[in-house]
Design a protein around this motif. Structure first.
Motif, PDB file in Angstrom:
ATOM      1  N   ILE A  13     -40.535 -25.453   0.708  1.00 18.72           N
ATOM      2  CA  ILE A  13     -39.774 -24.683  -0.270  1.00 18.72           C
ATOM      3  C   ILE A  13     -40.722 -24.183  -1.351  1.00 18.72           C
ATOM      4  N   TYR A  14     -40.706 -22.872  -1.605  1.00 14.22           N
ATOM      5  CA  TYR A  14     -41.643 -22.256  -2.532  1.00 14.22           C
ATOM      6  C   TYR A  14     -40.920 -21.712  -3.761  1.00 14.22           C
ATOM      7  N   ASN A  15     -41.513 -21.916  -4.913  1.00 16.13           N
ATOM      8  CA  ASN A  15     -41.015 -21.353  -6.159  1.00 16.13           C
ATOM      9  C   ASN A  15     -41.761 -20.050  -6.434  1.00 16.13           C
ATOM     10  N   PHE A  46     -50.265 -22.606  -8.854  1.00 14.85           N
ATOM     11  CA  PHE A  46     -50.509 -22.577  -7.412  1.00 14.85           C
ATOM     12  C   PHE A  46     -50.305 -23.940  -6.779  1.00 14.85           C
ATOM     13  N   SER A  47     -50.742 -24.996  -7.454  1.00 11.27           N
ATOM     14  CA  SER A  47     -50.670 -26.343  -6.874  1.00 11.27           C
ATOM     15  C   SER A  47     -49.280 -26.945  -6.963  1.00 11.27           C
ATOM     16  N   GLN A  48     -48.407 -26.383  -7.803  1.00 10.05           N
ATOM     17  CA  GLN A  48     -47.095 -26.976  -8.036  1.00 10.05           C
ATOM     18  C   GLN A  48     -45.946 -26.195  -7.419  1.00 10.05           C
ATOM     19  N   LYS A  49     -46.195 -24.983  -6.943  1.00 11.79           N
ATOM     20  CA  LYS A  49     -45.080 -24.125  -6.565  1.00 11.79           C
ATOM     21  C   LYS A  49     -44.487 -24.447  -5.193  1.00 11.79           C
ATOM     22  N   LYS A  50     -45.084 -25.389  -4.458  1.00 13.47           N
ATOM     23  CA  LYS A  50     -44.562 -25.764  -3.153  1.00 13.47           C
ATOM     24  C   LYS A  50     -44.058 -27.197  -3.183  1.00 13.47           C
ATOM     25  N   GLN A  51     -42.863 -27.405  -2.649  1.00 15.95           N
ATOM     26  CA  GLN A  51     -42.312 -28.735  -2.472  1.00 15.95           C
ATOM     27  C   GLN A  51     -41.799 -28.861  -1.044  1.00 15.95           C
ATOM     28  N   ASN A 180     -43.433 -11.041   2.071  1.00 14.01           N
ATOM     29  CA  ASN A 180     -43.689 -12.037   1.035  1.00 14.01           C
ATOM     30  C   ASN A 180     -43.589 -13.434   1.644  1.00 14.01           C
ATOM     31  N   ILE A 181     -44.527 -13.718   2.563  1.00 12.98           N
ATOM     32  CA  ILE A 181     -44.577 -15.012   3.243  1.00 12.98           C
ATOM     33  C   ILE A 181     -45.530 -15.913   2.466  1.00 12.98           C
ATOM     34  N   GLN A 182     -45.035 -17.050   2.024  1.00 11.13           N
ATOM     35  CA  GLN A 182     -45.822 -17.883   1.116  1.00 11.13           C
ATOM     36  C   GLN A 182     -46.855 -18.746   1.834  1.00 11.13           C
ATOM     37  N   GLN A 183     -46.624 -19.097   3.078  1.00 14.63           N
ATOM     38  CA  GLN A 183     -47.599 -19.915   3.784  1.00 14.63           C
ATOM     39  C   GLN A 183     -48.808 -19.072   4.174  1.00 14.63           C
ATOM     40  N   ASP A 184     -49.937 -19.734   4.459  1.00 14.47           N
ATOM     41  CA  ASP A 184     -51.164 -19.000   4.788  1.00 14.47           C
ATOM     42  C   ASP A 184     -51.410 -18.933   6.294  1.00 14.47           C
ATOM     43  N   GLU A 185     -50.350 -19.159   7.077  1.00 14.07           N
ATOM     44  CA  GLU A 185     -50.476 -19.065   8.527  1.00 14.07           C
ATOM     45  C   GLU A 185     -49.144 -18.607   9.111  1.00 14.07           C
ATOM     46  N   PHE A 186     -49.213 -17.638   9.997  1.00 12.65           N
ATOM     47  CA  PHE A 186     -48.028 -17.131  10.688  1.00 12.65           C
ATOM     48  C   PHE A 186     -48.252 -17.335  12.173  1.00 12.65           C
ATOM     49  N   LEU A 262     -40.718 -21.762   8.371  1.00 10.38           N
ATOM     50  CA  LEU A 262     -40.620 -22.297   7.019  1.00 10.38           C
ATOM     51  C   LEU A 262     -39.410 -21.693   6.332  1.00 10.38           C
ATOM     52  N   VAL A 263     -38.692 -22.498   5.596  1.00 12.04           N
ATOM     53  CA  VAL A 263     -37.576 -22.011   4.819  1.00 12.04           C
ATOM     54  C   VAL A 263     -38.112 -21.587   3.459  1.00 12.04           C
ATOM     55  N   VAL A 264     -38.087 -20.310   3.169  1.00  8.70           N
ATOM     56  CA  VAL A 264     -38.608 -19.795   1.907  1.00  8.70           C
ATOM     57  C   VAL A 264     -37.432 -19.424   1.016  1.00  8.70           C
ATOM     58  N   ILE A 265     -37.296 -20.097  -0.099  1.00  9.92           N
ATOM     59  CA  ILE A 265     -36.207 -19.833  -1.022  1.00  9.92           C
ATOM     60  C   ILE A 265     -36.631 -18.703  -1.951  1.00  9.92           C
ATOM     61  N   LYS A 266     -35.971 -17.562  -1.843  1.00  9.98           N
ATOM     62  CA  LYS A 266     -36.383 -16.373  -2.579  1.00  9.98           C
ATOM     63  C   LYS A 266     -35.742 -16.380  -3.965  1.00  9.98           C
TER      64      LYS A 266
END
Length: 275
Positions: A13-15, A46-51, A180-186, A262-266
């Motif tokens: 989950i990304y903020n 950057f280090s906190q925006k992912k849970q 706007n994909i937050q992960q660094d791998e698709f 990944l579930v990305v909360i927009k």
């Protein structure tokens, strides 16, 4: 047919709201069961925006390999800044089992070309473009069930546009367009039955040379094309399962192919809608 099977699914989950979040909660409704998750404070650095969170879901009894089922989620975001918590709803589709492909993806492990700044910094950036070729001798046509494999690594996926051109004609379909994909791998199978753009290739012959083009529009991050390919789906591999005969909360881990890895909360879109 699959029945009484459960799987533990990780949620990333990304903020992306631009604000710190005090509390984020959500729930998935599944028949008479409600699956909840709760994420504590996460900031905007950057280090906190992912849970991360996990949920355990049950496959509907009527679902067979290759079919999709949908989980409906409701979320509540509390920014703790005297604003009313925002609420939103999502529908997340999943596909049962892993497809068997008539052609394995082509391994590239090739560095992508990054965009470059124009001289003097005027006129925008010069885009980076790299094309890849895949030649197949298979005379079969793409049928009702086929897939495009795409595995890319990039620290900023929103820099990239990825297109695919069949051997005959100049028709170009878009696989990714500055998402706007937050992960660094698709790393996904883009299946025709669930992807309208890919389904436009239905009826094309596999024979000939296919062209994959990757365009990078922003300077500063490089990436890699790991592998790609196109193939008909000949069947599905059913993962190991655990029968649920005791109503326990656990369950076997299924190797599902998810349409949303990944579930990305927009959250940014949520904020705009609730202003």
């Amino acid at each position: 047919m699959v029945k009484d099977e459960k799987a533990t699914i990780p949620l990333d989950i990304y903020n992306i709201s631009g604000k710190s979040i005090n509390k984020f909660t959500g729930s998935f409704e599944q028949s008479d069961d409600v699956i909840s998750f709760n994420v504590g404070v996460f900031g905007n650095s950057f280090s906190q925006k992912k849970q991360q969170a996990t949920i355990t879901v049950k496959v509907p009894d009527s679902t067979q390999c290759g079919e999709a089922f949908t989980l409906n989620a409701e979320t509540v975001t509390d920014f703790n800044n005297q604003q009313v918590p925002t609420q939103d709803e999502y529908s997340i589709p999943f596909v049962i089992c892993t497809p068997k492909l008539t052609h394995i993806p082509k391994v590239e492990n090739s560095a992508l070309i990054d965009a470059t700044s124009t001289e003097g910094g005027l006129g925008g950036n010069k885009i980076g473009v790299k094309s890849y070729l895949l030649t197949l001798s298979d005379t079969a046509v793409l049928n009702n069930d086929f897939s495009v494999s795409l595995h890319i690594k990039h620290k900023r996926m929103s820099d990239l546009k990825v297109t695919l051109t069949p051997p005959i004609g100049d028709r170009e379909i878009t696989l990714l367009a500055y998402e706007n994909i937050q992960q660094d791998e698709f790393n996904q199978q883009l299946m025709s039955r669930f992807n309208q753009e890919v389904n436009r290739l239905k009826g094309e012959s596999l024979e000939g040379t296919w062209t994959l083009k990757v365009t990078d529009r922003a300077v500063g991050e490089s990436g890699e094309l790991v592998s790609w390919g196109i193939a008909n789906i000949s069947g599905y591999t059913k993962p190991e399962t655990t029968k649920d005969n005791s109503n326990r909360s656990g369950g076997g881990s299924l190797g599902w192919l998810s349409l949303l890895v990944l579930v990305v909360i927009k959250l940014r879109e949520t904020l705009i809608k609730n202003r």
